[in-house]
Every structure is written in structure tokens, then in C-alpha cells.
Scaffold this motif. Structure first.
Motif, PDB file in Angstrom:
ATOM      1  N   CYS A 197       0.032  -3.479  11.123  1.00 26.84           N
ATOM      2  CA  CYS A 197      -0.781  -3.914  12.140  1.00 26.84           C
ATOM      3  C   CYS A 197      -1.522  -5.338  12.046  1.00 26.84           C
ATOM      4  CB  CYS A 197      -2.056  -3.147  12.934  1.00 26.84           C
ATOM      5  SG  CYS A 197      -1.168  -1.349  13.410  1.00 26.84           S
ATOM      6  N   ALA A 198      -1.919  -5.942  13.306  1.00 21.72           N
ATOM      7  CA  ALA A 198      -2.412  -7.254  13.010  1.00 21.72           C
ATOM      8  C   ALA A 198      -3.726  -7.340  12.201  1.00 21.72           C
ATOM      9  CB  ALA A 198      -2.828  -7.806  14.622  1.00 21.72           C
ATOM     10  N   GLY A 199      -4.596  -6.233  12.218  1.00 19.71           N
ATOM     11  CA  GLY A 199      -5.782  -6.134  11.299  1.00 19.71           C
ATOM     12  C   GLY A 199      -5.521  -5.571  10.115  1.00 19.71           C
ATOM     13  N   GLY A 200      -4.431  -5.356   9.711  1.00 22.23           N
ATOM     14  CA  GLY A 200      -3.907  -4.930   8.315  1.00 22.23           C
ATOM     15  C   GLY A 200      -3.732  -3.649   8.097  1.00 22.23           C
ATOM     16  N   GLU A 201      -3.834  -2.693   9.053  1.00 18.10           N
ATOM     17  CA  GLU A 201      -3.738  -1.231   9.253  1.00 18.10           C
ATOM     18  C   GLU A 201      -2.274  -0.872   8.961  1.00 18.10           C
ATOM     19  OE1 GLU A 201      -6.908  -2.298  11.947  1.00 18.10           O
ATOM     20  OE2 GLU A 201      -4.920  -2.869  11.774  1.00 18.10           O
ATOM     21  N   THR A 202      -2.021   0.234   8.156  1.00 14.62           N
ATOM     22  CA  THR A 202      -0.625   0.480   7.884  1.00 14.62           C
ATOM     23  C   THR A 202      -0.417   1.952   8.390  1.00 14.62           C
ATOM     24  OG1 THR A 202      -0.374  -0.951   6.037  1.00 14.62           O
ATOM     25  CG2 THR A 202       1.276   0.697   5.912  1.00 14.62           C
ATOM     26  N   HIS A 203       0.743   2.057   9.005  1.00 15.66           N
ATOM     27  CA  HIS A 203       1.033   3.563   9.421  1.00 15.66           C
ATOM     28  C   HIS A 203       2.494   3.831   8.959  1.00 15.66           C
ATOM     29  CE1 HIS A 203      -2.259   3.598  12.298  1.00 15.66           C
ATOM     30  NE2 HIS A 203      -2.009   2.122  12.436  1.00 15.66           N
ATOM     31  N   TRP A 204       2.711   5.081   8.651  1.00 11.98           N
ATOM     32  CA  TRP A 204       3.876   5.471   8.111  1.00 11.98           C
ATOM     33  C   TRP A 204       4.674   6.537   8.746  1.00 11.98           C
ATOM     34  CZ3 TRP A 204      -0.524   4.874   5.426  1.00 11.98           C
ATOM     35  CH2 TRP A 204      -0.715   3.849   4.406  1.00 11.98           C
ATOM     36  N   MET A 218       0.813  -1.254   0.040  1.00  9.60           N
ATOM     37  CA  MET A 218      -0.013  -0.062  -0.019  1.00  9.60           C
ATOM     38  C   MET A 218       0.764   1.177   0.209  1.00  9.60           C
ATOM     39  SD  MET A 218      -3.063   1.058   2.775  1.00  9.60           S
ATOM     40  CE  MET A 218      -4.016   2.375   2.583  1.00  9.60           C
ATOM     41  N   ASP A 219       0.553   2.130  -0.923  1.00 10.81           N
ATOM     42  CA  ASP A 219       1.385   3.460  -1.034  1.00 10.81           C
ATOM     43  C   ASP A 219       0.693   4.580  -0.033  1.00 10.81           C
ATOM     44  OD1 ASP A 219       2.982   2.303  -2.903  1.00 10.81           O
ATOM     45  OD2 ASP A 219       1.906   2.688  -4.376  1.00 10.81           O
ATOM     46  N   VAL A 220       1.476   5.345   0.472  1.00 13.95           N
ATOM     47  CA  VAL A 220       1.103   6.858   1.030  1.00 13.95           C
ATOM     48  C   VAL A 220       0.464   7.653   0.001  1.00 13.95           C
ATOM     49  CG1 VAL A 220       1.719   8.572   2.539  1.00 13.95           C
ATOM     50  CG2 VAL A 220       3.052   6.419   2.787  1.00 13.95           C
ATOM     51  N   GLU A 221      -0.646   7.848   0.297  1.00 13.49           N
ATOM     52  CA  GLU A 221      -1.089   8.597  -0.668  1.00 13.49           C
ATOM     53  C   GLU A 221      -1.058  10.225  -0.409  1.00 13.49           C
ATOM     54  OE1 GLU A 221      -5.404   7.936  -0.182  1.00 13.49           O
ATOM     55  OE2 GLU A 221      -5.303   5.794  -1.133  1.00 13.49           O
ATOM     56  N   ARG A 222      -0.904  10.535   0.758  1.00 18.97           N
ATOM     57  CA  ARG A 222      -0.527  12.126   1.030  1.00 18.97           C
ATOM     58  C   ARG A 222       0.757  12.145   2.138  1.00 18.97           C
ATOM     59  NH1 ARG A 222      -5.576  10.771   2.177  1.00 18.97           N
ATOM     60  NH2 ARG A 222      -5.150  10.761   4.457  1.00 18.97           N
ATOM     61  N   GLU A 223       1.310  13.171   1.824  1.00 20.80           N
ATOM     62  CA  GLU A 223       2.414  13.538   2.696  1.00 20.80           C
ATOM     63  C   GLU A 223       2.074  13.670   4.281  1.00 20.80           C
ATOM     64  OE1 GLU A 223       6.478  14.102   3.951  1.00 20.80           O
ATOM     65  OE2 GLU A 223       5.805  13.405   2.095  1.00 20.80           O
ATOM     66  N   THR A 224       1.060  14.108   4.467  1.00 20.45           N
ATOM     67  CA  THR A 224       0.234  14.147   5.710  1.00 20.45           C
ATOM     68  C   THR A 224       0.117  12.738   6.470  1.00 20.45           C
ATOM     69  OG1 THR A 224      -1.939  14.201   4.644  1.00 20.45           O
ATOM     70  CG2 THR A 224      -0.731  16.382   5.258  1.00 20.45           C
ATOM     71  N   ASP A 225       0.231  11.643   5.600  1.00 17.94           N
ATOM     72  CA  ASP A 225       0.028  10.243   6.353  1.00 17.94           C
ATOM     73  C   ASP A 225       1.410   9.890   6.908  1.00 17.94           C
ATOM     74  OD1 ASP A 225      -2.587   9.904   5.484  1.00 17.94           O
ATOM     75  OD2 ASP A 225      -2.062   9.160   3.554  1.00 17.94           O
ATOM     76  N   ILE A 226       2.497  10.845   6.570  1.00 16.40           N
ATOM     77  CA  ILE A 226       3.828  10.330   7.065  1.00 16.40           C
ATOM     78  C   ILE A 226       4.045  11.298   8.558  1.00 16.40           C
ATOM     79  CG2 ILE A 226       6.314   9.908   6.666  1.00 16.40           C
ATOM     80  CD1 ILE A 226       5.735   9.986   3.766  1.00 16.40           C
ATOM     81  N   PHE A 227       4.472  10.614   9.593  1.00 20.15           N
ATOM     82  CA  PHE A 227       4.782  11.177  10.833  1.00 20.15           C
ATOM     83  C   PHE A 227       6.141  11.183  11.158  1.00 20.15           C
ATOM     84  CE2 PHE A 227       0.285  10.388  11.121  1.00 20.15           C
ATOM     85  CZ  PHE A 227      -0.070  11.439  12.099  1.00 20.15           C
ATOM     86  N   ASP A 228       6.596  12.282  11.937  1.00 22.32           N
ATOM     87  CA  ASP A 228       7.997  12.194  12.353  1.00 22.32           C
ATOM     88  C   ASP A 228       8.328  11.237  13.199  1.00 22.32           C
ATOM     89  OD1 ASP A 228       8.500  14.662  10.751  1.00 22.32           O
ATOM     90  OD2 ASP A 228       7.791  15.619  12.595  1.00 22.32           O
ATOM     91  N   VAL A 229       7.572  10.988  14.119  1.00 19.56           N
ATOM     92  CA  VAL A 229       7.842   9.888  15.143  1.00 19.56           C
ATOM     93  C   VAL A 229       6.530   9.373  15.272  1.00 19.56           C
ATOM     94  CG1 VAL A 229       8.443   9.574  17.506  1.00 19.56           C
ATOM     95  CG2 VAL A 229       9.550  11.381  16.431  1.00 19.56           C
ATOM     96  N   THR A 230       6.580   7.898  15.388  1.00 19.52           N
ATOM     97  CA  THR A 230       5.522   7.028  15.964  1.00 19.52           C
ATOM     98  C   THR A 230       5.996   6.300  17.120  1.00 19.52           C
ATOM     99  OG1 THR A 230       4.493   6.717  13.713  1.00 19.52           O
ATOM    100  CG2 THR A 230       3.977   5.104  15.487  1.00 19.52           C
ATOM    101  N   ILE A 231       5.114   6.654  18.137  1.00 17.79           N
ATOM    102  CA  ILE A 231       5.524   5.819  19.579  1.00 17.79           C
ATOM    103  C   ILE A 231       4.373   4.663  19.484  1.00 17.79           C
ATOM    104  CG2 ILE A 231       5.304   6.083  22.011  1.00 17.79           C
ATOM    105  CD1 ILE A 231       5.633   9.035  21.367  1.00 17.79           C
ATOM    106  N   ARG A 240      -2.581  -3.612  17.087  1.00 17.38           N
ATOM    107  CA  ARG A 240      -1.161  -4.098  17.383  1.00 17.38           C
ATOM    108  C   ARG A 240      -0.401  -3.982  16.437  1.00 17.38           C
ATOM    109  NH1 ARG A 240      -0.273  -9.826  20.706  1.00 17.38           N
ATOM    110  NH2 ARG A 240       2.277  -9.290  21.174  1.00 17.38           N
ATOM    111  N   VAL A 241       0.826  -3.371  16.524  1.00 19.30           N
ATOM    112  CA  VAL A 241       1.713  -3.370  15.311  1.00 19.30           C
ATOM    113  C   VAL A 241       2.582  -4.943  15.410  1.00 19.30           C
ATOM    114  CG1 VAL A 241       3.697  -2.342  14.588  1.00 19.30           C
ATOM    115  CG2 VAL A 241       2.091  -0.928  15.515  1.00 19.30           C
ATOM    116  N   GLU A 242       2.500  -5.095  14.526  1.00 19.32           N
ATOM    117  CA  GLU A 242       3.411  -6.528  14.174  1.00 19.32           C
ATOM    118  C   GLU A 242       4.288  -6.544  13.199  1.00 19.32           C
ATOM    119  OE1 GLU A 242       2.651  -9.703  15.474  1.00 19.32           O
ATOM    120  OE2 GLU A 242       1.062  -9.138  16.544  1.00 19.32           O
TER     121      GLU A 242
END
Length: 339
Positions: free
Chosen positions: A106-113, A1-14, A90-92
Motif C-alpha cells: 500500500c501507499a503507506g507501506g503496509e503489506t498484505h499477503w 518483509m516476510d510473513v510471520e504467520r500462516e494466518t497472515d495469508i488470505f485466500d482472497v483479497t478484494i 490504497r494498494v499500489e
């Protein structure tokens, strides 16, 4: 899956929404980093949510605070700068794109950038160590407990606590004044809790049985009515009537897919250096999940490691710029909030 917007990308993900993760989010806000917090549970709080009524005394500057009180404070502080909060995921998986962006799956298929990651996951997903007795599960949620959601259920009751660590000792000292009778059994002669707590317990009205272990629980109608404890050295057994049973045999952590990311581990903890850097560039860690010389496994220790990880993430994102010290007393946005 590709990022559609630059706003989807975070500097830090905790990853982790406990006290250390939330304090790290606050410090990210002070450093003006675009921040996301991902918590696998349905609510923020981390391990502290397991003991909302437990009183904590080892946080600097705070004489005493309940678990629920601490959670309320760190949630308020951690969300002050408006980080993106994601619950129940839950990030896997971890992938690194050619442009350096991390994809967290994530376990449910969600993606974070994200450009950097801070792991503040404690021991992972917490699972209490349960009684290894067939059929004991039928009493769970009635009067066989592995955590305390309400102290009132123990009021004027005949309570048995099994365990010898800090959690068992703390709950024993908390429940003893309100219980009709309290019995504490521990399989070793010496308790493993802090000395002050052990001394308080031994000087209380609680009946302390060592070295004994909780061998069996019996009951009817979904409730435990009797417990059998056994002397570990002689094999002698003792049967007692009980109204409530609290088992504090510790908890085990499950790191899930994070264990396969290629991180360096030492005794199931992530190895970091003095800057809270892991062996993977761009990934940092703080709190109980870390291993390093001089490690202090206290929430107070995690509160120090979190900002260190944030500063390291800031330096990683902008390596040509020196990361200056920053203080809340001089922070313009915080000063404006107080007006």
C-alpha cells in the motif's frame, strides 16, 4: 518483509469496498474462503457514497433504494461472514513470491499477503471533474458543489445545475420539487441521460438551457452570487443570480499503481474473460473496472460478475476439485443465522 504467520495469508483479497466488492466478500464467505477487503477510502461504499440521497431503481428485486440505503444493506451483507476489513489504505504495488503468494503493498507501506486477488475498484479513486475557472475553488464546500451530501441545502433556493449525464438529470429531478427555482444548463442540444429521466426533467418546472455551458461564477464572502452561461453556438451570454451551484461534469478515475502491474487494458478497463480472469493467473476482476464482450455497466451486472470471480478464485486455489454451484437457500450457516 516476510510473513510471520500462516494466518497472515488470505485466500482472497478484494481490492475495493463498494457494492460489488462487498457482495463478492459475501459470496467468498459462502464458499468458506478466508477473505480480506481493502478500501482506500475511510468508509465502505465506493462510488455510491458520492450520492447518498440519490434513488436507485435499476437493482433487480429492489423497486427503489437510496445510495445510503444500498450501502447499509451491502455492508451488512458483505460483512456477514466476518471478512477482514481494511480502510484507508490504497494498494499500489504487487509482487509475487516464489511460492505463488501475492504481496500487496500500500501507499503507506503496509503489506498484505494473499493467494488470489479480486479487483472491484470501479474506476479507481474517484475525482470529480471541476470547473476550469481560476478562483472557483474558493467557493467549494460553501455553495459550489460537485456532489450532494444533503438535499436540505437546496430547499427553497435558486439552484443552477451544470451537466447533461445521468447524475445531473437524476439530481435535477430530485431537487426540482424542493427548490424555489431550478435551472439546468448543458453544453449539447441533447442530454446523455436515460430517456425516462430526460423526459421527466423536460416536463418539470425546471428552466432547461441547451446548448449552454457554465462559463463563469462570481461572488463574495466565499459564496457564489452570480453565474454566467454562454450559448455554445452564438457566443451569447446570460447572467443569473444563484444561491447554490451543482456541477456534474462527470468523474475521472485514478487507478494509481495498479496500472503498472502488467494487466491487459482496453480503454482504461481491465480485460477479463468469461470467468472474470485477467491475464495474470490468480488475479480476477469484477464490476465497472472490467472490459469483456457483452459488458453491462450496471451495479446489477457487477453483482453477477463478483460471484463469477469468486468461483474462479476458488477453482484456482483448488484446481483438482470441481466448483459446484452454491445457493443461499441451501447454505447451512445462513440457515442457522435465520433461526
Amino acid at each position: 518483509m516476510d510473513v510471520e504467520r500462516e494466518t497472515d495469508i488470505f485466500d482472497v483479497t478484494i481490492i475495493g469496498g463498494g457494492p460489488v466488492g462487498l457482495f463478492s466478500a459475501f459470496y467468498c464467505g459462502m464458499r468458506e474462503l478466508k477473505t480480506k477487503v481493502i478500501e482506500s477510502a475511510a468508509e465502505l461504499g465506493g462510488k455510491v457514497a458520492f450520492y447518498p440521497d440519490k434513488v436507485l431503481h435499476d437493482i433487480g428485486g429492489v423497486a427503489a433504494v437510496t445510495g445510503a440505503g444500498l450501502i447499509g444493506q451491502v455492508v451488512r451483507q458483505g460483512t456477514m461472514f466476518g471478512p477482514d476489513i481494511v480502510l484507508g489504505q490504497r494498494v499500489e504495488g504487487l509482487r509475487r513470491r516464489e511460492d505463488g503468494i501475492f504481496e500487496l503493498v500500500c501507499a503507506g507501506g503496509e503489506t498484505h499477503w494473499t493467494r488470489t486477488v479480486i479487483l472491484a475498484i470501479g474506476n479507481g479513486v474517484f475525482v470529480p471533474r471541476k470547473l476550469e475557472q481560476p478562483g472557483a475553488e474558493r467557493f467549494e464546500g460553501v455553495n459550489l458543489h460537485y456532489s450532494v451530501d444533503s438535499l436540505d441545502r437546496f430547499r427553497d433556493r435558486n439552484v443552477l445545475i451544470s451537466g447533461g449525464g445521468n447524475s445531473a438529470i437524476d439530481w435535477a429531478n430530485t431537487i426540482e420539487p424542493i427548490a424555489a427555482k431550478l435551472t439546468v444548463v448543458h453544453r449539447r442540444t441533447q442530454f446523455a441521460g436515460h430517456e425516462s429521466g430526460v423526459t421527466k426533467l423536460l416536463n418539470s418546472s425546471a428552466a432547461v438551457m441547451t446548448p449552454y455551458w457554465l462559463k463563469e461564477v462570481h461572488g463574495d464572502g466565499g459564496r457564489v452570487r452570480r453565474a454566467i452561461v454562454e450559448q455554445t453556438e452564438t457566443g451569447e451570454t446570460f447572467e443569473m443570480e444563484v444561491d447554490e451551484v451543482l456541477v456534474n461534469h462527470g468523474i475521472r478515475g485514478d487507478l494509481g499503481g495498479l496500472a503498472n502491474w502488467g494487466l491487459a487494458f482496453e480503454e482504461e478497463r481491465i480485460v477479463v474473460d468469461a470467468r472474470m480472469e485477467t491475464n495474470i493467473p490468480g488475479i480476477f476482476a469484477a464490476g465497472d473496472v472490467t472490459s469483456h464482450p457483452g459488458k453491462l455497466k450496471l451495479i446489477a451486472g457487477g453483482f453477477m460478475e463478483g460471484p463469477m470471480a469468486v468461483n474462479s478464485a476458488k477453482a484456482y486455489l483448488d484446481p483438482d476439485r470441481k466448483v459446484e454451484q452454491i445457493y443461499s437457500t441451501h447454505h447451512e450457516k445462513l440457515i442457522a443465522m435465520r433461526r
